[in-house]
Design a protein around this motif. Structure first.
Motif, PDB file in Angstrom:
ATOM      1  N   VAL A  31       5.889  -3.558 -87.894  1.00 22.73           N
ATOM      2  CA  VAL A  31       7.341  -3.695 -88.053  1.00 22.73           C
ATOM      3  C   VAL A  31       7.973  -2.345 -87.783  1.00 22.73           C
ATOM      4  N   GLY A  32       9.250  -2.383 -87.416  1.00 18.47           N
ATOM      5  CA  GLY A  32       9.956  -1.140 -87.180  1.00 18.47           C
ATOM      6  C   GLY A  32      11.445  -1.358 -87.075  1.00 18.47           C
ATOM      7  N   LEU A  33      12.189  -0.305 -87.357  1.00 19.00           N
ATOM      8  CA  LEU A  33      13.641  -0.357 -87.222  1.00 19.00           C
ATOM      9  C   LEU A  33      14.182   1.009 -86.871  1.00 19.00           C
ATOM     10  N   THR A  34      15.371   0.997 -86.276  1.00 19.58           N
ATOM     11  CA  THR A  34      16.079   2.219 -85.936  1.00 19.58           C
ATOM     12  C   THR A  34      16.856   2.689 -87.161  1.00 19.58           C
ATOM     13  N   ALA A  35      16.798   3.991 -87.435  1.00 17.23           N
ATOM     14  CA  ALA A  35      17.486   4.541 -88.609  1.00 17.23           C
ATOM     15  C   ALA A  35      18.249   5.802 -88.232  1.00 17.23           C
ATOM     16  N   SER A  36      19.447   5.919 -88.763  1.00 15.22           N
ATOM     17  CA  SER A  36      20.231   7.150 -88.584  1.00 15.22           C
ATOM     18  C   SER A  36      20.421   7.865 -89.917  1.00 15.22           C
ATOM     19  N   SER A  37      19.725   7.398 -90.948  1.00 10.45           N
ATOM     20  CA  SER A  37      19.926   7.926 -92.295  1.00 10.45           C
ATOM     21  C   SER A  37      18.789   8.821 -92.785  1.00 10.45           C
ATOM     22  N   VAL A  38      17.906   9.270 -91.905  1.00 12.83           N
ATOM     23  CA  VAL A  38      16.760  10.078 -92.323  1.00 12.83           C
ATOM     24  C   VAL A  38      17.221  11.496 -92.661  1.00 12.83           C
TER      25      VAL A  38
END
Length: 159
Positions: A31-38
């Motif tokens: 599974v995977g997702l795009t994140a801008s909150s790291v």
């Protein structure tokens, strides 16, 4: 929508954020997702944090993962970031350059950096969850311009 919420959205829409892909291995597959909150949290223990907006689907699978990999993306990964940010987008296809770490997680070898981490704390916040994870391995990749999110678009930084 209240003025507070509209203004909050506008403020963050105009604040550039680095783009990462968060991946994990689960019993039903990768599974995977795009994140801008790291964001980094601490050096001792070496920890990072990111948020997910639901407790179902990919986000729910990440919440239950024993370990995960946070990949910092370069501008060459825009199509990959878009695919992983779209429900039903193509993920982990043969055309995408995925490998597996010895621990089983999907790994993008040409990411600017990839950090294997073990979740240590999940904090519910409204309909979202913050995941704090201790980094146990860092793999630095090739130098590339970072992919960022700004004004509802993927962009590159220029001097």
């Amino acid at each position: 929508m209240s003025d507070l919420i509209a203004d909050f959205k506008t403020a963050f829409r105009t604040h550039p954020a680095g783009i990462a892909l968060v991946t994990a291995a689960t019993a039903t597959g990768p599974v995977g997702l795009t994140a801008s909150s790291v964001a980094s949290v601490a050096l001792d223990p070496t920890s990072l944090v990111f948020s997910v907006t639901r407790a179902t689907g990919t986000a729910g699978a990440l919440l239950g993962a024993h370990s995960l990999v946070v990949h910092f993306l370069g501008t060459q990964h825009e199509d990959l970031a878009r695919a992983f940010s779209t429900s039903g987008g193509p993920r982990f296809t043969p055309e995408q350059p995925w490998e597996r770490l010895p621990s089983g997680e999907p790994f993008l070898p040409d990411a600017r950096a990839a950090m294997r981490a073990v979740p240590t704390l999940v904090v519910p916040v409204g309909s979202s969850s913050l995941i704090v994870a201790e980094v146990v391995d860092v793999r630095l990749g090739p130098d590339a311009p970072p992919l960022v999110w700004h004004e509802t678009r993927f962009r590159t930084l220029t001097d």
